[in-house]
Write a protein that holds these residues in place. Structure first.
Motif, PDB file in Angstrom:
ATOM      1  N   ASN A 190      -9.426   8.943   2.780  1.00 26.10           N
ATOM      2  CA  ASN A 190      -8.963  10.099   3.552  1.00 26.10           C
ATOM      3  C   ASN A 190      -7.497  10.401   3.282  1.00 26.10           C
ATOM      4  O   ASN A 190      -7.114  11.578   3.154  1.00 26.10           O
ATOM      5  CB  ASN A 190      -9.183   9.847   5.049  1.00 26.10           C
ATOM      6  N   ALA A 191      -6.662   9.378   3.192  1.00 23.47           N
ATOM      7  CA  ALA A 191      -5.243   9.586   2.919  1.00 23.47           C
ATOM      8  C   ALA A 191      -5.049  10.234   1.553  1.00 23.47           C
ATOM      9  O   ALA A 191      -4.195  11.121   1.386  1.00 23.47           O
ATOM     10  CB  ALA A 191      -4.497   8.257   2.996  1.00 23.47           C
ATOM     11  N   TYR A 192      -5.848   9.821   0.591  1.00 22.11           N
ATOM     12  CA  TYR A 192      -5.747  10.404  -0.756  1.00 22.11           C
ATOM     13  C   TYR A 192      -6.144  11.879  -0.746  1.00 22.11           C
ATOM     14  O   TYR A 192      -5.505  12.710  -1.405  1.00 22.11           O
ATOM     15  CB  TYR A 192      -6.636   9.620  -1.724  1.00 22.11           C
ATOM     16  N   ARG A 193      -7.194  12.214  -0.005  1.00 22.12           N
ATOM     17  CA  ARG A 193      -7.632  13.608   0.074  1.00 22.12           C
ATOM     18  C   ARG A 193      -6.565  14.505   0.702  1.00 22.12           C
ATOM     19  O   ARG A 193      -6.450  15.675   0.361  1.00 22.12           O
ATOM     20  CB  ARG A 193      -8.923  13.699   0.896  1.00 22.12           C
ATOM     21  N   ILE A 194      -5.801  13.943   1.621  1.00 19.21           N
ATOM     22  CA  ILE A 194      -4.794  14.730   2.322  1.00 19.21           C
ATOM     23  C   ILE A 194      -3.520  14.893   1.493  1.00 19.21           C
ATOM     24  O   ILE A 194      -2.977  15.994   1.369  1.00 19.21           O
ATOM     25  CB  ILE A 194      -4.455  14.085   3.678  1.00 19.21           C
ATOM     26  N   THR A 195      -3.031  13.792   0.920  1.00 25.52           N
ATOM     27  CA  THR A 195      -1.722  13.804   0.259  1.00 25.52           C
ATOM     28  C   THR A 195      -1.793  13.947  -1.257  1.00 25.52           C
ATOM     29  O   THR A 195      -0.813  14.330  -1.890  1.00 25.52           O
ATOM     30  CB  THR A 195      -0.953  12.516   0.567  1.00 25.52           C
ATOM     31  N   GLY A 196      -2.947  13.613  -1.840  1.00 27.37           N
ATOM     32  CA  GLY A 196      -3.062  13.635  -3.297  1.00 27.37           C
ATOM     33  C   GLY A 196      -2.637  12.341  -3.951  1.00 27.37           C
ATOM     34  O   GLY A 196      -2.731  12.187  -5.171  1.00 27.37           O
ATOM     35  N   ILE A 197      -2.163  11.380  -3.154  1.00 24.02           N
ATOM     36  CA  ILE A 197      -1.792  10.072  -3.687  1.00 24.02           C
ATOM     37  C   ILE A 197      -2.352   8.993  -2.763  1.00 24.02           C
ATOM     38  O   ILE A 197      -2.615   9.235  -1.590  1.00 24.02           O
ATOM     39  CB  ILE A 197      -0.253   9.900  -3.818  1.00 24.02           C
ATOM     40  N   HIS A 198      -2.541   7.798  -3.305  1.00 19.00           N
ATOM     41  CA  HIS A 198      -3.058   6.696  -2.497  1.00 19.00           C
ATOM     42  C   HIS A 198      -1.946   6.115  -1.617  1.00 19.00           C
ATOM     43  O   HIS A 198      -0.763   6.173  -1.985  1.00 19.00           O
ATOM     44  CB  HIS A 198      -3.622   5.586  -3.388  1.00 19.00           C
ATOM     45  N   PRO A 199      -2.307   5.556  -0.478  1.00 17.96           N
ATOM     46  CA  PRO A 199      -1.281   4.890   0.345  1.00 17.96           C
ATOM     47  C   PRO A 199      -0.646   3.728  -0.419  1.00 17.96           C
ATOM     48  O   PRO A 199      -1.285   3.108  -1.279  1.00 17.96           O
ATOM     49  CB  PRO A 199      -2.080   4.363   1.549  1.00 17.96           C
ATOM     50  N   VAL A 200       0.603   3.452  -0.104  1.00 24.91           N
ATOM     51  CA  VAL A 200       1.243   2.243  -0.609  1.00 24.91           C
ATOM     52  C   VAL A 200       0.748   1.086   0.260  1.00 24.91           C
ATOM     53  O   VAL A 200       0.749   1.176   1.488  1.00 24.91           O
ATOM     54  CB  VAL A 200       2.778   2.357  -0.539  1.00 24.91           C
ATOM     55  N   ILE A 201       0.293   0.020  -0.390  1.00 22.13           N
ATOM     56  CA  ILE A 201      -0.233  -1.148   0.322  1.00 22.13           C
ATOM     57  C   ILE A 201       0.838  -2.234   0.381  1.00 22.13           C
ATOM     58  O   ILE A 201       1.411  -2.603  -0.648  1.00 22.13           O
ATOM     59  CB  ILE A 201      -1.494  -1.705  -0.369  1.00 22.13           C
ATOM     60  N   VAL A 202       1.093  -2.733   1.577  1.00 16.81           N
ATOM     61  CA  VAL A 202       2.055  -3.822   1.758  1.00 16.81           C
ATOM     62  C   VAL A 202       1.337  -5.022   2.348  1.00 16.81           C
ATOM     63  O   VAL A 202       0.795  -4.950   3.455  1.00 16.81           O
ATOM     64  CB  VAL A 202       3.215  -3.406   2.683  1.00 16.81           C
ATOM     65  N   ILE A 203       1.316  -6.113   1.613  1.00 17.93           N
ATOM     66  CA  ILE A 203       0.752  -7.370   2.110  1.00 17.93           C
ATOM     67  C   ILE A 203       1.904  -8.205   2.645  1.00 17.93           C
ATOM     68  O   ILE A 203       2.784  -8.624   1.898  1.00 17.93           O
ATOM     69  CB  ILE A 203       0.002  -8.150   1.004  1.00 17.93           C
ATOM     70  N   THR A 204       1.925  -8.414   3.968  1.00 18.65           N
ATOM     71  CA  THR A 204       2.970  -9.236   4.571  1.00 18.65           C
ATOM     72  C   THR A 204       2.550 -10.709   4.532  1.00 18.65           C
ATOM     73  O   THR A 204       1.449 -11.034   4.113  1.00 18.65           O
ATOM     74  CB  THR A 204       3.234  -8.804   6.026  1.00 18.65           C
ATOM     75  N   ASN A 205       3.434 -11.579   4.972  1.00 14.77           N
ATOM     76  CA  ASN A 205       3.187 -13.030   4.903  1.00 14.77           C
ATOM     77  C   ASN A 205       2.899 -13.452   3.460  1.00 14.77           C
ATOM     78  O   ASN A 205       1.896 -14.096   3.175  1.00 14.77           O
ATOM     79  CB  ASN A 205       2.027 -13.431   5.822  1.00 14.77           C
ATOM     80  N   ARG A 206       3.796 -13.066   2.592  1.00 21.55           N
ATOM     81  CA  ARG A 206       3.660 -13.362   1.167  1.00 21.55           C
ATOM     82  C   ARG A 206       3.510 -14.852   0.897  1.00 21.55           C
ATOM     83  O   ARG A 206       2.858 -15.258  -0.069  1.00 21.55           O
ATOM     84  CB  ARG A 206       4.880 -12.808   0.419  1.00 21.55           C
ATOM     85  N   ASP A 207       4.100 -15.677   1.742  1.00 27.63           N
ATOM     86  CA  ASP A 207       4.056 -17.121   1.517  1.00 27.63           C
ATOM     87  C   ASP A 207       2.680 -17.715   1.772  1.00 27.63           C
ATOM     88  O   ASP A 207       2.417 -18.867   1.412  1.00 27.63           O
ATOM     89  CB  ASP A 207       5.075 -17.828   2.428  1.00 27.63           C
ATOM     90  N   ASN A 208       1.777 -16.950   2.400  1.00 30.06           N
ATOM     91  CA  ASN A 208       0.422 -17.445   2.641  1.00 30.06           C
ATOM     92  C   ASN A 208      -0.392 -17.391   1.349  1.00 30.06           C
ATOM     93  O   ASN A 208      -0.304 -16.429   0.582  1.00 30.06           O
ATOM     94  CB  ASN A 208      -0.252 -16.609   3.730  1.00 30.06           C
ATOM     95  N   ARG A 209      -1.229 -18.377   1.126  1.00 29.45           N
ATOM     96  CA  ARG A 209      -1.968 -18.469  -0.130  1.00 29.45           C
ATOM     97  C   ARG A 209      -3.033 -17.379  -0.272  1.00 29.45           C
ATOM     98  O   ARG A 209      -3.547 -17.154  -1.370  1.00 29.45           O
ATOM     99  CB  ARG A 209      -2.623 -19.842  -0.254  1.00 29.45           C
ATOM    100  N   ASN A 210      -3.384 -16.696   0.833  1.00 27.49           N
ATOM    101  CA  ASN A 210      -4.408 -15.649   0.763  1.00 27.49           C
ATOM    102  C   ASN A 210      -3.903 -14.349   0.154  1.00 27.49           C
ATOM    103  O   ASN A 210      -4.701 -13.469  -0.184  1.00 27.49           O
ATOM    104  CB  ASN A 210      -4.943 -15.315   2.167  1.00 27.49           C
ATOM    105  N   HIS A 211      -2.603 -14.181   0.013  1.00 28.58           N
ATOM    106  CA  HIS A 211      -2.065 -12.852  -0.279  1.00 28.58           C
ATOM    107  C   HIS A 211      -2.518 -12.302  -1.625  1.00 28.58           C
ATOM    108  O   HIS A 211      -2.767 -11.115  -1.772  1.00 28.58           O
ATOM    109  CB  HIS A 211      -0.533 -12.855  -0.169  1.00 28.58           C
ATOM    110  N   ASN A 212      -2.678 -13.163  -2.636  1.00 30.14           N
ATOM    111  CA  ASN A 212      -3.096 -12.666  -3.948  1.00 30.14           C
ATOM    112  C   ASN A 212      -4.528 -12.138  -3.945  1.00 30.14           C
ATOM    113  O   ASN A 212      -4.827 -11.101  -4.553  1.00 30.14           O
ATOM    114  CB  ASN A 212      -2.955 -13.764  -5.011  1.00 30.14           C
TER     115      ASN A 212
END
Length: 287
Positions: free
Chosen positions: A165-187
């Motif tokens: 939906n965000a892409y349809r509205i703006t023409g670009i994809h949302p920027v994704i931010v993964i917080t808690n970078r130190d957690n092993r799940n982030h990748n």
């Protein structure tokens, strides 16, 4: 840190501050995933000042915001805090779309409320802003997700709807931010968002109330996030160049009204079906 990397940090900070693009970074994400802490980190790092909890973040990203609130980063760049999603139900996604389409005021957010009436009320008010020379900021959706969370199928389905939906509205994809970078799940979470079509994905470690000791590495992460956002917003602005802003807004508002009307009709249909089923159980005939 040696002088050369330090100079690079200062150059990046200066470039962000000097950019004149009118951009609003609209944050989205589940409750407690680090939206308010991201704002605190951006203000602290970009202005190069001592950490302050200006966005009211809970300790260690506990999730306290219940409204949209603007925070000015530069003369042309703002970042908007948001109430966290609870389950990312259709009503919540529809409300997020209304925010991206500039059909909501800053203030309290009610994900459960039927907001079609609010959209219709806002339409003429917001339209007037496009009649002035100073058009509203370009709204760039930023989706915040904690690397400490376990990804599941329901997450994927809901996130895909919001991203699409965000892409349809703006023409670009949302920027994704993964917080808690130190957690092993982030990748692995970073990869999942890539599978959903998100092009710009970053991992960062926010400064928080419990952990706000400044480091050059974490400052670099925050500045790179802001730099990516500005570049993506410029791309979106360039894509809309040549379009009449008023015409585009009317088109987007019409799409929002259709979305919310369709959801309302579906809600009435489901409630009607439940009523018919209840009547049948009581032994009455239903036409």
């Amino acid at each position: 840190m040696s002088k050369e990397p330090q100079r690079n940090l200062e150059a990046l900070r200066a470039r962000i501050k000097e950019d004149g693009s009118a951009v609003a970074l609209q944050l989205f994400g589940m409750t407690g995933h680090g939206k308010s802490s991201l704002i605190n980190s951006c203000v602290c790092v970009l202005k190069n000042i001592q950490y302050h909890n200006i966005a009211g973040a809970g300790r260690s990203d506990g999730g306290m915001s219940n409204k949209r609130e603007e925070h000015k980063l530069t003369k042309s760049l703002i970042i908007i805090d948001n109430r966290g999603f609870r389950k990312m139900m259709p009503q919540e996604i529809a409300e997020a779309c209304a925010q991206i389409r500039s059909l909501r005021d800053i203030g309290k957010v009610d994900w459960d409320k039927d907001n079609l009436e609010e959209t219709i009320r806002q339409f003429p008010l917001k339209y007037q802003t496009y009649q002035t020379e100073q058009h509203p900021h370009f709204i760039l959706p930023v989706l915040v997700y904690s690397g400490a969370q376990t990804w599941n199928a329901n997450d994927a389905e809901c996130m895909e709807k919001l991203i699409t939906n965000a892409y349809r509205i703006t023409g670009i994809h949302p920027v994704i931010v993964i917080t808690n970078r130190d957690n092993r799940n982030h990748n692995s979470i970073l990869e999942r968002f890539g599978e959903l079509g998100a092009m710009r994905r970053l991992c960062i470690q926010n400064y928080t109330e419990n952990n706000h000791q400044r480091t050059d590495e974490r400052d670099q992460q925050i500045l790179e996030f802001l730099d990516v956002c500005i570049r993506e917003a410029r791309r979106g602005i360039n894509m809309q160049e040549g379009e009449d802003p008023q015409t585009r807004f009317v088109s987007q508002a019409s799409e929002q009204i259709k979305l919310e009307s369709d959801q309302l009709r579906e809600q009435f249909r489901q409630e009607n079906d439940k009523l018919k089923e209840a009547i049948k159980k009581e032994g009455c005939s239903v036409s």
